[in-house]
Design a protein around this motif. Sequence first.
Motif, short mmCIF file in Angstrom:
data_model
loop_
_atom_site.label_atom_id
_atom_site.label_comp_id
_atom_site.label_asym_id
_atom_site.label_seq_id
_atom_site.Cartn_x
_atom_site.Cartn_y
_atom_site.Cartn_z
N ILE A 1 -9.89 12.52 3.44
CA ILE A 1 -11.06 12.39 4.32
C ILE A 1 -12.34 12.29 3.48
CG2 ILE A 1 -12.45 13.58 6.05
CD1 ILE A 1 -9.84 14.74 7.16
N ASN A 2 -12.48 13.16 2.52
CA ASN A 2 -13.68 13.14 1.67
C ASN A 2 -13.77 11.83 0.88
OD1 ASN A 2 -14.34 15.70 2.57
ND2 ASN A 2 -13.30 16.72 0.86
N PHE A 3 -12.63 11.32 0.42
CA PHE A 3 -12.65 10.08 -0.37
C PHE A 3 -13.14 8.91 0.47
CE2 PHE A 3 -10.50 6.16 -1.66
CZ PHE A 3 -10.97 6.04 -2.95
N PHE A 4 -12.53 8.70 1.62
CA PHE A 4 -12.94 7.56 2.45
C PHE A 4 -14.37 7.72 2.97
CE2 PHE A 4 -8.30 6.82 2.80
CZ PHE A 4 -8.29 5.48 2.48
N ASP B 1 0.83 15.93 5.12
CA ASP B 1 1.80 16.94 4.70
C ASP B 1 1.16 18.25 4.31
OD1 ASP B 1 0.50 15.80 2.61
OD2 ASP B 1 2.23 15.78 1.24
N ASN B 2 -0.11 18.19 3.91
CA ASN B 2 -0.78 19.38 3.40
C ASN B 2 -2.27 19.28 3.77
OD1 ASN B 2 -1.74 21.56 1.99
ND2 ASN B 2 -0.62 21.09 0.12
N PRO B 3 -2.87 20.31 4.33
CA PRO B 3 -4.31 20.23 4.66
C PRO B 3 -5.18 19.93 3.45
CG PRO B 3 -3.29 22.12 5.74
CD PRO B 3 -2.26 21.55 4.82
N LYS B 4 -4.77 20.39 2.28
CA LYS B 4 -5.57 20.11 1.08
C LYS B 4 -5.61 18.61 0.79
CE LYS B 4 -5.80 21.16 -3.87
NZ LYS B 4 -5.14 21.87 -4.98
N ASN B 5 -4.44 17.96 0.87
CA ASN B 5 -4.41 16.51 0.64
C ASN B 5 -5.14 15.76 1.73
OD1 ASN B 5 -2.85 17.07 -1.60
ND2 ASN B 5 -0.90 16.67 -0.56
N THR B 6 -5.07 16.27 2.95
CA THR B 6 -5.78 15.62 4.06
C THR B 6 -7.28 15.70 3.86
OG1 THR B 6 -3.96 16.29 5.52
CG2 THR B 6 -6.01 15.57 6.56
N ARG B 7 -7.78 16.84 3.45
CA ARG B 7 -9.22 16.96 3.19
C ARG B 7 -9.63 16.03 2.05
NH1 ARG B 7 -7.90 22.51 3.44
NH2 ARG B 7 -8.47 23.46 5.44
N PHE B 8 -8.81 15.92 1.03
CA PHE B 8 -9.13 15.02 -0.09
C PHE B 8 -9.25 13.58 0.38
CE2 PHE B 8 -8.03 12.28 -3.66
CZ PHE B 8 -8.84 12.78 -4.66
N LEU C 1 0.82 -1.22 0.00
CA LEU C 1 0.00 0.00 0.00
C LEU C 1 0.84 1.26 0.00
CD1 LEU C 1 -2.80 -1.07 2.51
CD2 LEU C 1 -2.85 -1.15 0.02
N SER C 2 2.15 1.11 0.18
CA SER C 2 3.01 2.29 0.12
C SER C 2 3.12 2.85 -1.30
CB SER C 2 4.41 1.93 0.64
OG SER C 2 5.00 0.92 -0.17
N ASN C 3 2.68 2.08 -2.29
CA ASN C 3 2.70 2.56 -3.68
C ASN C 3 1.56 3.53 -3.98
OD1 ASN C 3 4.90 0.79 -4.71
ND2 ASN C 3 3.47 -0.83 -4.15
N ILE C 4 0.59 3.65 -3.08
CA ILE C 4 -0.59 4.48 -3.31
C ILE C 4 -0.38 5.84 -2.67
CG2 ILE C 4 -3.07 4.69 -2.94
CD1 ILE C 4 -3.26 1.68 -2.85
N GLN C 5 -0.53 6.88 -3.45
CA GLN C 5 -0.50 8.27 -2.97
C GLN C 5 -1.88 8.86 -3.20
OE1 GLN C 5 2.18 9.64 -1.43
NE2 GLN C 5 3.28 7.69 -1.72
N LEU C 6 -2.64 9.03 -2.11
CA LEU C 6 -4.04 9.45 -2.22
C LEU C 6 -4.13 10.97 -2.14
CD1 LEU C 6 -6.91 8.45 -2.56
CD2 LEU C 6 -7.11 8.27 -0.09
N ASN C 7 -4.03 11.62 -3.30
CA ASN C 7 -4.27 13.05 -3.40
C ASN C 7 -4.78 13.34 -4.80
OD1 ASN C 7 -1.82 13.67 -5.13
ND2 ASN C 7 -0.83 12.81 -3.30
N GLU C 8 -5.23 14.54 -4.98
CA GLU C 8 -5.88 14.88 -6.24
C GLU C 8 -4.91 14.87 -7.41
OE1 GLU C 8 -8.93 18.31 -7.98
OE2 GLU C 8 -7.94 18.58 -6.04
N LEU D 1 -16.26 4.52 4.35
CA LEU D 1 -15.22 4.13 5.30
C LEU D 1 -14.69 5.36 6.04
CD1 LEU D 1 -13.23 1.57 3.11
CD2 LEU D 1 -14.97 1.08 4.82
N GLY D 2 -15.61 6.22 6.43
CA GLY D 2 -15.19 7.43 7.13
C GLY D 2 -14.57 7.16 8.48
N GLY D 3 -14.85 5.97 9.08
CA GLY D 3 -14.25 5.65 10.38
C GLY D 3 -12.75 5.51 10.35
#
Length: 678
Positions: A627-630, A618-625, A564-571, A635-637
């Motif tokens: 959170i919204n995705f899960f 690392d960035n609030p923008k990526n964190t919000r993305f 799972l380290s290959n996945i970068q979850l951001n826009e 899977l918001g938990g």
Amino acid sequence: MSSRVEDSREENRKRDRETRDRDRHRESDDRRRSRSRSTDKRRDYNERRRRSPDRRDRDRHRDDDDRRRRSPDRRDRDRDDDKKRDDDRRKDNHDKPVVSRKEDKVEQKVKEGEMKERPMAGVYIPPFKLAAMRAAMDKSSAEYQRMTWDALKKSINGLVNKVSVSNIQNIVMELFRENLVRGRGLLCRSLMRAQHGYPDFSNVYSALVAIINTKMPENGELLLKRLVEQFKRAHRRNDKAVCISTSKFIAHLTNQQICGVILPLELLTFVLHQPSEENVEISVEFMKSSGQILSELSPKGVNVIFERLRAILHEGNIDIRVQYMIENLYTIRRTKWAEFPGVPEGLDLVDEDDQITHDSISLESVYDVEEGLNYFKADPEFADNEAKYEEIKKEILGSDEEDNGEGSDDGKDKRSDDDDESSEGEDGENGHNRQGDDGMMEISDATSTNLINLRRTIYLTIMSSVDFEECAHKMMKIKLPPGQEMELCTMLLECCSQERTYLRFYGLLGQRFCMINHIYQELFDKCFQEQYSMIHRLETNKLRNVAKFFSHLLHSDALPWTVLSNIQLNEAATTSSSRIFIKILFQEVSEYLGLQKLNERLKDPFMAQNFEGLFPKDNPKNTRFAINFFTSIGLGGLTDDLREWLRNAPKMIMQQKPPSPSSSDSDSSSSSSDSSDR
């Protein structure tokens, strides 16, 4: 009441039986009467012949009397005339060689050089004479151009008639060796005739046109124009067979992205405007051929067509046979065109980047089909045009075509000698043929035959196994060469992606191999990286199967979670395909492990560094993305830590800011004043 109904039914059956018996007896009586009548006629004829044998004898005797009544002088005179005529004929033909009539005709036409509209039509010319004629002719003369035109026409017709799924690539190479600029009219006419004769091969002919269209788009455009004009002409004449075959060809050209979406939708709208039985049948056959591709390119247009078909079906003004065809089309649509794929396997030969689509072709326009290209016309610049096409051919087929068919035997021997020398020079370094210690030549196969056979064996083993345990047992008996274990993992993943729906068989089989040998864990880890890097190339069905396969390996602990380290979850680092892959992957894992256990796994401190891309901080923008995705996938938990970090992020940012220069100056001044007071 029931007994009365049964009695009436019995009476009806008895009445029908009597009627059938009566009709049968009547037919047998008629046949018997006709046979007796023909027998009577034959008997009368034979009787008449037996009663008058004298008449035949009288006729024969009358002819003999006529011959006898001829005078002896007349018989002698006739005999002398016949003898004189034979002598004259023998004298005239004494000095002439004995040749057949056909050879005499060929020699006469060769000597005179009469090349009319159809030279030598129906006359066989031996190859050596034909070669001599071509060598003696002027290359720019009309006679030579006519001969090359006939040879071009014959070659194109033969290649188009031989094309199939197995040899289409070889046929394309042969076609490019012919002058398709000069013979584009011949090519279009041959394709249309062959497709009309064999409509089931429309997908093969369209794949052939798709390859030619990438190099010579004017050929594909001319073919589309001719098909449009032929369809309109056949529709005016109510020729249903030509309309169906032509529309099917247009449908398969649409599947190959040669024709745009506008023409198919215009054609369907045109034929359904007046819903006769023939028009509805044409539309149904067109949708069967191109429904899958049209549903992907223009789903709204396809919905409009199906709504129109539903209205026609509800009106009930057409024949019951055509109504069944519409109902069958709806059944095919519900199965997602499984029985009628847009591009069958083996015919998807053109990359999307190389496809050239002719969107400007419309049913309402009138086109010049250039009928003159079908017939011979002398070209004053024939030699220059042939030289130009030679350059085009070299550009398409490569520089290897320069010596193809032009070199002599000496040249071939020389090239073979050069190849032998070069191969001998390379043997000592990195050549394929190397000499071992025992003096024997070690030959390595560069054609990948062994690799293809290995893949075929793995595929047949997977397809012939009843369950995963039997398959794993058979696979372990296959003697894999060192370094070929990756082929097993690749074939297993490929077979899984090709299924219509995901089969747990493949997940259990992959789990078993990972448990047997840890080398397969590393190989599947590499497969995960490769699949995720090119996940945007997969179709939705293949993407779903691959995601479920890896989710099975994860929740069964057959595959380490470090993948799972290959996945970068951001826009920026994800696409729509990769987000669908991540969604299916985590939903499947959550379904088997449960949300609580999955959350515990993801919060493991020893694995936290492998999940930094999934839960970025690392960035609030990526964190919000994230959170919204899960949250959107249910899977918001899993995002409680991210939410807490996002609430405290402003404070942390303020604490990490360096102090301003003014505050530092004031602090320094206050410290200096304190020191002076002391």
